[in-house]
Enzyme design. Structure first.
Site, short mmCIF file in Angstrom:
data_model
loop_
_atom_site.label_atom_id
_atom_site.label_comp_id
_atom_site.label_asym_id
_atom_site.label_seq_id
_atom_site.Cartn_x
_atom_site.Cartn_y
_atom_site.Cartn_z
N GLU B 774 -6.46 74.74 -40.63
CA GLU B 774 -5.92 73.60 -39.89
C GLU B 774 -4.57 73.94 -39.26
O GLU B 774 -3.58 73.24 -39.44
CB GLU B 774 -5.79 72.37 -40.78
N ASP B 775 -4.53 75.06 -38.55
CA ASP B 775 -3.35 75.45 -37.77
C ASP B 775 -2.14 75.83 -38.61
O ASP B 775 -1.06 75.97 -38.06
CB ASP B 775 -2.93 74.33 -36.82
#
Lengths: 335, 1154
Positions: B774-775
């Protein structure tokens, strides 16, 4: 199985060693000291005060990597840890200046110091046994002899720039004798620490202690310690003429030679290759060349920050690994 | 390799070459042709080098020039106009008395040639003062029989826009700026009011005094409307269809009036003439319009008088003395309808023509539904700038000032037997504070309330965001729209094709203000008002037939000529007229900002001289040839020509949106053909200053560029050269900012490379450890140790030492010491003066201002001077991490009270959860910090600073980021800075070539070894430098936990929010989960015991609550039962009781004892 890591256009294969017991039915692959002694080889390419380039041949990846890791993070060295500011009227903030001073590599043999006892109080912690004290006292003044139209601050003012060399060693107690021959100096004297203008002043004391790279990068004795695998170029079918020249250009100069008589390309020095895989982009060489790297031939490059010579760092890493092994061996759990 | 070496060689040559043109530090460098590796003697390629016009443009115009221009126009021109419009003050009492304003000046006396000394802006910021200059007027008035002239009377102080021509910084060079503690790169264009920097945002409005035709297809309504705006009033006039007939509508007229009657009232009595004026001889128009004539006939109105009386009867008036119906009608036509046209000597013809034109536009729109105007078309918009806003405000205040002044004068003159002759000058100063404080209040609160327009606008000004250099710059180019944010219409928010080159296509916020807040593009200029009269004369000279001389029959035979929306004549040769007019403009005979264009649908030539139009410069092309040649560019580079010379020589001209739409603009030189009229200077100027930071934005998915525009403003970096001298409420600074490896031309033009906000991180795009989903980013610990992402926060606390009426005042007491003479722990950071010492470390709980206030500040002044007693009110430091005292400032504020500002600084290294972002709208938090030896490394032993998860790419489609990596890597290997300029920049092919030549793979993917096992990774890893920004959202400012702590007074529940050390709420949805799970004891604990449990005494008899084991209702202690309920419940019961509702508790045992 081959000990060559296969380099293909879009993937790397055969990366892991498989010469361990139980992998295959043929050959026990049990580790044998004698065999290791026989095959293991060290070749030193270059060795200087700050940089070493050497090969470890026929050694397992885990060992080579352990040396690399230990050199980076576990070989102790000395760096500034506590900075006591008396005056700082420069524009640079105390914390930033302290950080910069901390990063300066010092030329001091870590063996001359002992580890600090962190459980002691601030007053008792530092002794002449475990601490090197440096001080920086500098004030910028105007140069009255500077030419009128001058705009260069270096000429206009004295001490307009503070460099690492302005850090002065202050031997404490018995250090007067022990460090007499090798006073502590920054190994790179021209690192810029701060800039000053007239009437700005910095006065501080620094306590330098022993530490390891794992705690903070400033304690790491190496700028970089790493290895690469020896490239291997296998020309499967002869490449001649125009193609040979093109083939040669796919590598850095000196990697591929061309036989002047036959016009055939041959591998001159695979070691110089950077494995740019450029040759794999050209279809005409598709089945003529196979790129690879030798899995158990490590070309180490160790760059010291200046406190110790690179070979010393490497030897220390070996010693640390040895200590770890013997600790593990003597560990009550294993018995 | 060829290109690379050539580049390096020529660059060094260009450096050696000394330029002899005049010195201008900031732009000098830009004008040197080093970017494309050219020296002056090199051959100039007009296609490649015409972009040099851009720095030349910015040199004269600058990024905030529109603000400065408008403010300069206001103080130099508009002020004088305002004075002239309100120049006389007469007395109702004494007819002899008059006072006349002759002249007005700001910041300069008539006697001296130099500007008045102003407190320097930085001092104003530090001392919480207003940066303002006195307003002087020259007046002429009567004292008794004598007429007296008086010069340089101060009537108030005007806040001064920084870097405007009244500012101390005007024309200051870098050295002078440094002396004044100002940053030479600061754009200016804002005000300093009470120590805070305030920007008046550019306001977008629908253009004034222009006809807008709209159609509502569902209701079948077509309407033409015009908003008339004059100095006195604003009103809107409509010509609208209703049941197929056309009416005039105005707010001050009760009902719609048939248009024919209006025209008749204006003196166009003949039906034939009305038909001629509206329809000409077009039979289809006549068919549509004819019905209206019938309606007028039905009403039996034939003469002008009848029509006027008809209108007069319907006017809504609020007049003191009653006028006759006829007079009302005349008044309505003359002053209220289409108010921006002035009527002289009751000649309504001009107005009649105007309304006839409105009607004609309606008829045209009925005939052809495509003939309507677009509200969202940028050509129909005007931008209102700071100067205009202040002008509106000043005129209002000035009028108020004059009326107050007049009241004072009347009061004095009323008294019969005055001993002395009255001197009006004496009372002028009484009211001067009104203007000063009125201006200050409006700018500092942002509430623009104008009495004469009944306008009440909030949020006009904003505090200049100093989060980063780019956020300050971005604020100066921002445009806010008057549209409501809540309305769900897409039209005004959508990207308009006419925005091209004028407004940035990427820079707009997300969410509710999306598309309503816009930003100016790099090369835009906003016009100021220009005189109409001379232009009118020029038109007549060029053969335009005067409208007052044309008979109605031939009006529509030819092209109409409109000046600012008003018909001034017709021309038979529109093409010739337009080209002649343009020639005059190109030769500098008329102002370069006057636009002229033909609208063949309306058979009209429009000329615009009004202010607020957006325009931009373009290269003129005639006969398929660009006017700008290599010679011109060479002269520009040599400094022989400046941008204005290009205008004067007719090589470049400004086009506004309307004229641009009438032109044929070639994008590149290769696109020029015979029909081309103009050529773009540089295509990357479609973007604004903020979007210009993005490398290769033309390779990105467009929302990503928009995201980056929002994030670039949150990036921590260098703010200004004077950042360490500033004492702001909160400032974030980066310790080691770097200029990006991959620059853009915009970056150089706006000096982002001098005040950068980010660092070039070596990035490996690979999956590592699972802490990067998630980044999230994996960051190298050694990089952090060495200074990556380090930043500093500086926080201000202000204390004022108050004085009280009884001569007591707040004091600062010294430090307290223990028995050894050392200061107590809390006072460790204090000096003997009771203020924190600079450089000291402050831990939570320590005191840095040891203030004490008198215990009896309100006591009587004359009371016995008892021993003055003080109560300690120290300012204590409370934060999870210690700070250092950076600066302590003592000064005196405006009202003579001591002002103490203490600046606390905190040094932060990146930690888990800190937010980072690349320049492509790809933000992520730090997910794990990994030891250097565990990180993967390449053949050279290079270890990444950041590992980014490859899943960030497919859905985001930020190809620009990948190209940035390759270009950056090539730049690092080559020792050069590469360019990622929009629609240009270093070519990927060249970059790959450099990589291959340096022994790297062409794709930027390297073979990496795992740091953990030491083996080769089985995939090639995309590896190279990407510019990363650290964003202001840091864990340290957000982390929050609480075991026990403060409670709200009313409900006894834990307080809310981190700032109040509040509790973490177990909300409704969480409660539902717990209920569904059946964890009733947990529920009870969370909702009551840990919150606001309260023991009450409930009377089992009456069911009401008593206290101390006594039921007050039953007057007994017999049936009292103790039970625990939430305090909020108890509160509810009592509140209900107070409303005469008695909630009674019926108690029962659930678990009956066996």
């Amino acid at each position: 199985m081959s000990n060559i890591v296969g380099i293909e256009y879009n993937r790397v294969n055969n990366t892991t060693a498989n010469d361990f017991p139980g992998f295959s039915s043929d050959g026990s692959n049990a580790w044998d000291v004698e065999k290791f002694k026989e095959t293991f080889d060290v070749q030193i390419t270059s060795l200087s005060e700050r940089e070493a380039n050497f090969d470890l041949i026929n050694i397992d990846t885990s060992m080579a990597n352990a040396f690399r890791r230990i050199m980076i993070s576990e070989v102790p060295s000395v760096a500034a840890e506590y900075v006591y500011f008396l005056t700082n009227t420069s524009v640079i903030q105390d914390e930033v200046l302290a950080h910069r001073i901390g990063m300066i590599p010092l030329k001091v043999d870590p063996d001359m110091l002992s580890w600090i006892d962190t459980s002691l109080s601030e007053e008792e912690k530092f002794t002449d046994d475990n601490t090197v004290v440096m001080s920086l006292n500098i004030k910028c003044t105007r140069n009255l002899n500077a030419p009128k139209d001058c705009t260069d601050p270096k000429i206009l003012y004295h001490n307009s720039s503070v460099y690492a060399k302005d850090l002065k060693f202050e031997p404490q107690g018995k250090q007067v004798e022990t460090f007499a021959k090798c006073p502590v100096v920054p190994s790179d004297p021209d690192i810029l620490l701060a800039k000053l203008r007239p009437d700005q002043e910095i006065s501080l004391r620094v306590h330098c202690i022993l530490g390891v790279g794992g705690d903070h990068a400033k304690f790491s004795p190496v700028s970089t310690a790493s290895y690469r695998l020896l490239p291997h170029i296998n020309i499967l079918k002869p490449i001649t003429g125009e193609q040979a020249i093109k083939f040669q250009k796919c590598f850095l100069p000196g990697v591929i030679g061309i036989n002047e008589e036959t016009g055939e390309a041959y591998v001159k020095d695979a070691r110089k290759d950077t494995v740019s895989r450029e040759v794999l982009r050209h279809e005409e060489f598709n089945d003529k060349v196979k790129l690879g790297r030798i899995r158990d031939h490590f070309i180490f490059n160790v760059e010291s920050t200046g406190a110790m010579t690179p070979e010393e760092i490497f030897f220390k890493s070996v010693r640390i690994l040895k200590n770890k092994a013997s600790y593990l061996k003597n560990c009550p759990i294993t018995q | 390799m060829v290109s690379a070496t050539k580049k390096r060689k020529t660059t060094s040559k260009a450096h050696k070459h000394t330029h002899e043109h005049e010195k201008d530090e900031t732009f000098d460098e830009l004008l040197k042709p080093i970017y494309k590796g050219k020296k002056l003697t090199d051959e100039i390629n007009t296609a490649d080098d015409k972009w040099h016009l851009l720095p030349a443009f910015l040199k004269v115009k600058g990024l905030v020039k529109q603000h400065l221009d408008s403010f300069n126009y206001f103080v130099d021109v508009d002020l004088k106009k305002i004075i002239k419009a309100n120049q006389l003050i007469l007395s109702d009492v004494d007819p002899e008395f008059y006072l006349k304003y002759v002249d007005i000046r700001v910041g300069k006396k008539s006697t001296s040639s130099a500007r008045d000394y102003l407190t320097p802006p930085h001092e104003c910021r530090l001392r919480d003062m207003t940066y303002s200059a006195p307003i002087y007027v020259d007046i002429e008035y009567t004292r008794g029989r004598n007429i007296i002239m008086h010069k340089d009377v101060e009537i108030g102080r005007m806040p001064i826009m920084l870097r405007s021509n009244k500012c101390t910084l005007y024309g200051a060079d870098e050295k002078q700026m440094a002396k004044l503690n100002e940053c030479p790169l600061d754009p200016g264009g804002y005000f300093i009011v009470n120590g805070t920097e305030k920007v008046i945002l550019v306001q977008e409005q629908l253009s004034k005094n222009r006809i807008i035709v709209e159609a509502d297809e569902k209701k079948g309504i077509v309407q033409a409307s015009v908003t008339s705006s004059t100095h006195e009033r604003k009103s809107k006039t409509y010509v609208i269809t209703k049941n197929g007939k056309i009416y005039l509508k105005h707010n001050s007229i009760a009902e719609e009036i048939p248009i024919v009657i209006v025209l008749k009232a204006c003196g166009i009595v003949s039906d034939l003439e009305i038909m001629q004026l509206v329809c000409g001889n077009d039979s289809s128009y006549q068919d549509i319009f004819a019905v209206n004539l019938e309606e007028a006939a039905k009403l039996n109105l034939y003469t002008q008088q009848q029509a006027l009386e008809f209108i007069g009867a319907k006017v809504k008036t609020m007049r003191r003395q009653k006028l006759s119906i006829l007079q009302e009608g005349i008044e309505a036509i003359a002053t209220t309808v289409v108010a921006h046209l002035t009527v002289e000597a009751l000649d309504f013809r001009e107005k009649a023509l105007y309304m006839a034109m409105m009607t004609r536009r309606v008829v045209m729109a009925i005939h052809n539904p495509k003939m309507v105007d677009d509200r969202d078309y940028v050509g129909n918009k005007r931008l209102e700038l700071a100067g205009q806003m202040v002008s509106l405000l000043f005129e209002d205040l000035f009028k108020k000032f004059n009326s107050d002044f007049k009241a004072t004068i009347d009061k004095v003159l009323e008294k019969p037997n005055r001993a002395m002759e009255y001197d009006a000058l004496l009372s002028i100063n009484v009211h001067s504070n009104n203007i000063t404080s009125g201006l200050n209040r409006a700018i500092s609160t942002g509430n623009w309330s104008l009495k004469r327009f009944k306008m009440e606008r909030a949020g006009v000004t904003h505090v200049l965001s100093r989060l980063s250099y780019i956020s300050a710059l971005g604020m100066m180019t921002r445009i806010s729209s008057q549209f409501e944010k809540s309305r769900k219409v897409s039209g005004p928010r959508a990207l308009q094709p006419s925005q091209f080159g004028m407004l940035c296509t990427a820079d707009t916020p997300e969410g509710e203000a999306c598309g309503l807040v816009k930003n100016l593009a790099l090369m835009t200029h906003i016009t100021s008002d220009d005189e109409e009269e001379p232009i009118k004369r020029v038109c007549y000279v060029l053969g335009v037939e005067d409208i007052s001389l044309i008979d109605s029959a031939s009006l529509h035979l030819n092209f109409g000529v409109y000046l600012n929306g008003t018909l001034i004549g017709t021309t038979r040769f529109p093409i010739k007229f337009v080209s002649q007019f343009r020639h005059l403009r190109r030769t500098g005979k008329v102002s370069e900002f006057i636009s002229i264009y033909t609208n063949s649908h309306q058979k009209a030539v429009h000329i615009a001289t009004d202010g607020g139009r957006i325009c931009r410069p373009l290269i003129i092309v005639t006969n398929g040839k660009s006017h700008v040649t290599a010679d011109h560019l060479r002269s520009l580079l040599e400094g022989k020509l400046v941008f204005d010379d290009f205008l004067k020589l007719g090589l470049v001209e400004y086009l506004d949106v309307n004229e641009e739409n009438d032109s044929f603009i070639a994008l590149y030189e290769k696109d020029i053909n015979v029909a081309s009229t103009h050529m773009e200077i540089e295509p990357f100027t479609v973007l604004g200053a903020v979007a210009g930071l993005i490398p290769y934005p033309h390779h990105n998915q467009s929302p990503r560029n928009t995201y980056q525009c929002a994030m670039g403003k949150q990036a921590i970096g260098a703010i200004a050269y004077n950042q360490f001298k500033r004492i702001d409420t909160l400032l974030y600074l980066m310790i080691y900012p770097q200029q990006p490896m991959v620059k853009t031309k915009t970056i150089e033009l706006i000096d982002y490379d001098k005040l950068p906000a980010g660092q070039n991180a070596t990035v490996a795009v690979m999956s590592y450890s699972g802490y990067d989903i998630e980044d999230a980013l994996v960051i190298n610990k050694a990089s952090i140790d060495r200074g990556f992402g380090r930043c500093e926060t500086r926080r201000k606390t202000t204390t004022i030492l108050k004085r009280y009426p009884n001569h007591t005042q707040d004091i600062i007491s010294g430090m307290r010491v223990d028995e050894n003479g050392d200061p107590i722990w809390q006072h460790k950071a204090l000096g003997p003066d009771g203020l924190g010492e600079v450089g000291m470390k402050l831990d939570s709980g320590q005191i840095y201002i040891n203030k004490a206030v008198p215990t009896n500040p309100t006591s009587d002044l004359n009371a016995a001077p008892e021993q003055s007693q003080y109560r300690d009110t120290p300012v204590m430091y409370r934060a999870p991490e210690p700070s250092h005292i950076d600066q302590v400032m003592m000064s005196v504020s405006d009202n003579d009270q001591a002002l103490i500002k203490v600046l606390l600084r905190q040094n932060r290294r990146p930690e888990l959860g800190d937010k980072f972002s690349s320049r492509h709208g790809q933000k992520g938090v730090c997910g794990i910090i990994v030891q250097q030896e565990d990180m993967p490394f390449n053949d050279q032993g290079i270890v990444p600073d950041i590992i980014m998860n490859p899943h960030g790419f497919p859905s985001r489609m930020t190809v620009g980021k990948m190209i940035e990596l390759v270009s950056g890597k090539a730049g690092v290997l080559n020792g050069s800075l590469e360019y990622g300029t929009c629609f240009g920049g270093s070519k990927l092919e060249d970059m790959s070539k450099i990589l291959v030549d340096q022994g790297f793979n062409y794709s930027g993917k390297d073979m990496l070894y795992s740091g953990i096992t030491g083996e080769c990774l089985q995939a090639y890893i995309f590896f190279g430098p990407i510019y990363y920004q650290k964003l202001k959202h840091m864990v340290l400012d957000k982390m929050h936990a609480r075991a026990r702590g403060p409670r709200a007074v009313l409900t006894r529940q834990p307080t809310e929010g981190r700032s109040r050390d509040g509790g973490l709420r177990l909300g409704e949805m969480e409660r539902d989960c717990v209920i569904a799970y059946g964890a009733s004891q947990l529920l009870l604990e969370r909702l009551m015991i840990s919150s606001d449990a309260f023991e009450v005494d409930v009377c089992d008899e009456c069911g009401l609550m008593g206290y101390s084991g006594w039921c007050t209702t039953c007057k007994s202690a017999e049936n009292i039962i103790k039970m625990t309920i939430p305090y909020a419940a108890k509160l509810l019961f009592q509140e209900l009781l107070s409303m005469n509702i008695a909630p009674r508790l019926r108690l029962e045992d659930i678990f009956v004892k066996a």
